[in-house]
Design a protein around this motif. Structure first.
Motif, PDB file in Angstrom:
ATOM      1  N   GLY A 142       0.823  -1.204   0.000  1.00  0.00           N
ATOM      2  CA  GLY A 142       0.000   0.000   0.000  1.00  0.00           C
ATOM      3  C   GLY A 142       0.852   1.247   0.000  1.00  0.00           C
ATOM      4  N   THR A 169      -4.297  10.461   2.850  1.00  0.00           N
ATOM      5  CA  THR A 169      -5.000   9.480   2.032  1.00  0.00           C
ATOM      6  C   THR A 169      -4.157   8.214   1.985  1.00  0.00           C
ATOM      7  OG1 THR A 169      -6.006  11.205   0.666  1.00  0.00           O
ATOM      8  CG2 THR A 169      -5.988   8.974  -0.213  1.00  0.00           C
ATOM      9  N   TYR A 191      -9.065  -5.048   0.807  1.00  0.00           N
ATOM     10  CA  TYR A 191      -8.460  -3.737   0.631  1.00  0.00           C
ATOM     11  C   TYR A 191      -9.018  -2.803   1.683  1.00  0.00           C
ATOM     12  CZ  TYR A 191     -12.870  -1.995  -1.216  1.00  0.00           C
ATOM     13  OH  TYR A 191     -14.178  -1.621  -1.340  1.00  0.00           O
ATOM     14  N   LYS A 239      -3.701  -3.037   0.675  1.00  0.00           N
ATOM     15  CA  LYS A 239      -4.223  -4.287   0.110  1.00  0.00           C
ATOM     16  C   LYS A 239      -3.630  -5.450   0.894  1.00  0.00           C
ATOM     17  CE  LYS A 239      -6.408  -6.644  -3.201  1.00  0.00           C
ATOM     18  NZ  LYS A 239      -6.062  -8.027  -2.849  1.00  0.00           N
ATOM     19  N   VAL A 269      -4.015   3.827   1.151  1.00  0.00           N
ATOM     20  CA  VAL A 269      -4.593   2.647   0.507  1.00  0.00           C
ATOM     21  C   VAL A 269      -3.770   1.439   0.933  1.00  0.00           C
ATOM     22  CG1 VAL A 269      -5.203   1.524  -1.657  1.00  0.00           C
ATOM     23  CG2 VAL A 269      -5.362   4.005  -1.458  1.00  0.00           C
ATOM     24  N   ASN A 308       0.589   5.924   0.992  1.00  0.00           N
ATOM     25  CA  ASN A 308      -0.205   7.066   1.412  1.00  0.00           C
ATOM     26  C   ASN A 308       0.367   8.353   0.849  1.00  0.00           C
ATOM     27  OD1 ASN A 308       1.821   8.123   3.303  1.00  0.00           O
ATOM     28  ND2 ASN A 308       1.271   6.381   4.586  1.00  0.00           N
ATOM     29  N   PHE A 327      -9.329   1.529   2.298  1.00  0.00           N
ATOM     30  CA  PHE A 327      -9.094   2.903   1.855  1.00  0.00           C
ATOM     31  C   PHE A 327      -9.477   3.840   2.988  1.00  0.00           C
ATOM     32  CE2 PHE A 327     -10.793   6.882   0.166  1.00  0.00           C
ATOM     33  CZ  PHE A 327      -9.687   7.338  -0.541  1.00  0.00           C
TER      34      PHE A 327
END
Length: 760
Positions: free
Chosen positions: A714, A728, A744, A732, A730, A716, A746
């Motif tokens: 992942g 932000t 996942y 996985k 993400v 950010n 978010f």
């Protein structure tokens, strides 16, 4: 009243304005609908408030500090009874400093007025700026026009006017607050403004009319009415900031939160999760505080239904502490989950734990002595074990232990004239398995210890101990024997003596210090006698030989296995502190075992059948700000093959920094493939692109699996300035567990300085 005392009240009144004006406040969130004045229930908790302005009552103070007053000219008009100070007026009182062009005191109306370039500097770092300040009615009322306040955290408050009424209501007109830096002709990045802000001291509430959240001067959020408790209110019922997000298991979700202050000791939070895929998930917590104890309960529940199944799932956690008296206390930590995967799917605390442990404990502290009585219950949550050995996972889960009671008592004598002391450990444990195996143990360890240092700097520590065990075992089957189970009573007697020697050599200069310290530990103990075919190993199964225990007298973590056999351990420590090497240290050690088949060597699967152990050690290096290295290892004594390796390293400046960690742990066939080989590599790359922007990416790779797949990856993106932060991220997660879908996650989080965060 004397002019001096009135000046003191004038400055102290303005001082309270300076320290009371806040940041519009650090709150989590609040309601926007109007409440009754007597029992408002908004939930925004603020540390300071822009209306928290107090003016002093008129009282003579015999201990008042002297006022340092100066002005270019002072005049008195006997007809109008006005005393005027003009020109560079400066008043210093109690750490406060007031500067203005003119101060007038009207004896007829009992008012004081400061005009022209009024500046008040507080001792806490805040400052007030205005052109016109009036205090009157025995200093219980006041007015300030065109006020500007710079708080100690460099936040700003502006208002067209401030009024303090005699009914203890304070009003700010056309007020605006921002923690952001900005130039005179530019708008701040964000601000909060209101047409009117009122503070009611009786109800202890702050009310906002026509409030806006502005971004670069443009309104983006509006509420006609807004209220929250003033800073004197520590807790009150109301709405908290909600959370939201999305995952592949529950879909998109929204989680409102309501805080209920039942009374001064009890808090309840209702936080249901409204999701698109799983419907309503109940969630909440309960806290209660007593004079000498507290308890906290939290949990969740969902009715999980899909095309294949219908399940009631949930979790419950309860923790607490109770001080019975000055020596005894009671603690508990109880945890329940419906299934091993629930915490992972809902991203709950402890979702990465291998075991979910519940325990209760009584503890006693008295001088140098300690005692505890505990009970434990376990539930298996290990994803790694299930992935590596599903059969073994279910076997452990079926036969998981219950421990009740576990008793431990430690007693120390006072040191003698030569520094020696006695230590006594008394312990008892009862362990039960679902398969019927039961173990009751009683242990007593009596030890004598003597530490001393010679005049040459040699450090010695001599220890002599005797350990006595008594066991009752029911239905125990030793895994290497096929002659049924054992039930009966067994005793052990284990004497041991050890001597530790070390001699540090130090070389010091004005800019450096180097230390070399050889260490030798000798242990004398009988061979064998563990009776492993009659005594189960309940607390000493996790056997590791590394740099942390190579020099210990007892290398087992528990009591069920004795560290038998005589041995000699030796090692070398080196550390350096200077401009070239920075902070750097290294350690390496090895053990010579008299008995090739000692219990500890056999547990480590010593297939080479050698007297000498593997080499273990560590290296820590921080030569500069751009390199940090921590490495632990275990090397085969014959060919130096790596049996255990753990590396963590950070390289590079903030502009481009690489972090890596690597772990290699060989499997141990002694425990029937319970510990398979583990080999993982973690890599992350981060970059501070500019003053405000930074990015990072990472990957966790399984190198032991046949397909060497990524376990998790992942990244950010982060923006942060003096008044906002935006993250932000993400992630996985790839799982080989058939019950856990590859998932996942978010997340988006937005922080406003002094107000709070909004996000998932």
């Amino acid at each position: 009243m004397s002019h001096k005392l009135r000046l003191m009240f004038f400055v102290s009144g303005l001082t309270l304005i300076a320290v009371g004006l806040p940041s519009f406040a650090a709150y989590e969130a609040g309601e926007v609908r109007k409440k009754e004045a007597k029992q408002p229930k908004a939930s925004m908790f603020v540390e300071n408030d822009i209306t928290d302005i107090s003016l002093p009552e008129e009282k003579e103070d015999e201990n008042a500090q002297p006022i340092d007053f100066s002005a270019d000219a002072v005049s008195a008009d006997s007809s109008s009874k006005i005393i005027t100070a003009t020109g560079n007026v400066e008043i210093n009182y109690n750490g406060m400093r007031l500067l203005t062009d003119k101060v007038e005191y009207n004896q007829n109306t009992d008012t004081i007025r400061a005009r022209g370039n009024v500046r008040l500097y507080s001792s806490d770092g805040s400052a007030i700026y205005s052109d016109d300040v009036i205090l009157g009615d025995h200093f219980s009322t006041g007015a300030i026009e065109n006020i500007k306040v710079v708080l100690r955290d460099e936040s700003h408050v502006f208002a067209r006017s401030f009024r303090k009424k005699n009914n203890q209501t304070k009003v700010l007109d056309d007020a605006e607050y921002t923690p952001c830096d900005f130039c005179e002709n530019n708008k701040p990045l964000w601000s909060v403004s209101a047409r009117k802000v009122q503070h009611n001291e009786e109800s202890k509430n702050v009310y906002y009319n026509d409030a806006f959240l502005k971004i670069k001067g443009l309104p983006v959020l509006y509420t006609p009415f807004f209220t929250h408790p003033d800073p004197t209110v520590k807790r009150r019922s109301g709405l908290l900031a909600p959370t939201f997000g999305s995952s592949n298991y529950i879909g998109t979700f929204f989680q409102p939160r309501y805080f209920w202050a039942v009374n001064d000791q009890i808090n309840v939070i209702f936080s249901p999760i409204i999701s698109t895929d799983k419907g309503l998930i109940y969630d909440g917590s309960y806290k209660q505080y007593f004079y000498n104890s507290y308890t906290e309960i939290s949990g969740s529940y969902m009715n999980d239904h899909n095309k294949k199944s219908h399940r009631h799932r949930g979790n419950l956690t309860a923790t607490g502490l109770y001080d019975i008296n000055e020596n005894w206390r009671f603690k508990y930590d109880l945890n329940y989950v419906s299934d091993y995967i629930y915490l992972k799917e809902l991203d709950k605390p402890k979702n990465d734990d291998a075991w979910l442990e519940s325990s209760v404990m009584f503890e006693r502290f008295s001088g140098r002595d300690y005692a505890s009585i505990e009970a434990f219950y376990y539930k298996t949550l290990s994803y790694n074990l299930r992935r590596a050995n599903t059969k073994r996972y279910y076997e452990i889960n079926r036969n998981k232990p219950y421990v009740a009671p576990l008793i431990n008592i430690e007693m120390y004598s006072d040191p003698s004239s030569i520094g020696s002391y006695f230590k006594t450990d008394l312990g008892s444990a009862s362990v039960y398995h679902k398969d019927g195996t039961q173990t009751q143990r009683m242990t007593a360890i009596n030890a004598w210890e003597l530490p001393f240092t010679t005049k040459y700097g040699e450090k010695y520590r001599f220890v002599a101990s005797v350990k006595s065990d008594a066991y009752y075992v029911n239905k125990y089957k030793y895994k290497f024997e096929n002659n049924g189970t054992y039930t009966g009573t067994t005793t052990r007697f284990f004497p041991q003596a050890g001597l530790e020697w070390r001699l540090p050599f130090v070389r010091a200069t004005e800019t450096s210090r180097h230390i070399i310290e050889p260490v030798v530990v000798g242990v004398v103990a009988p061979d064998g006698g563990n009776k492993i075919s009659k005594i189960p190993n309940e607390d000493s199964a996790d056997v590791y030989f590394d740099d942390t225990n190579v020099l210990d007298l007892d290398r087992y973590a528990g009591y069920d296995r004795n560290d038998t056999g005589s041995r000699l351990s030796y090692g070398m420590r080196w550390s350096a502190y200077d401009n070239l090497l920075g902070r750097t240290s290294a350690f390496v050690a090895q053990t010579y075992e008299k008995d090739k088949k000692s219990s500890f060597a056999e547990s480590l699967d010593n297939s080479n059948n050698s007297h000498f152990s593997d080499l273990v050690g560590r290296i820590n290096a921080e030569p500069n700000d751009y390199l940090s290295l921590n490495y632990r290892f275990r090397l085969d004594k014959d060919n130096f093959d790596t049996k255990y390796s753990e590396l963590g390293a950070s390289v590079g400046p903030e502009f481009l920094k690489l972090y890596t960690s690597y772990i290699l742990l060989q499997g141990n066939s002694y425990y029937n493939d319970l510990y398979s080989e583990r080999k993982e590599l973690y890599l992350s790359l981060s970059s501070a692109l500019s003053q405000y922007w930074s990015v990072s990416i990472y990957n966790l790779q399984d190198l032991a699996a046949q397909n060497k797949k990524s376990l998790e990856h992942g990244g950010n993106v982060i923006y942060e300035d003096e008044c906002t932060k935006w993250i932000t991220a993400v992630k996985k997660y790839n799982s080989s567990d058939p019950d856990l879908d590859n998932s996942y996650e978010f997340t988006f989080t937005f922080f406003l300085k002094t107000i709070g965060s909004f996000g998932s």
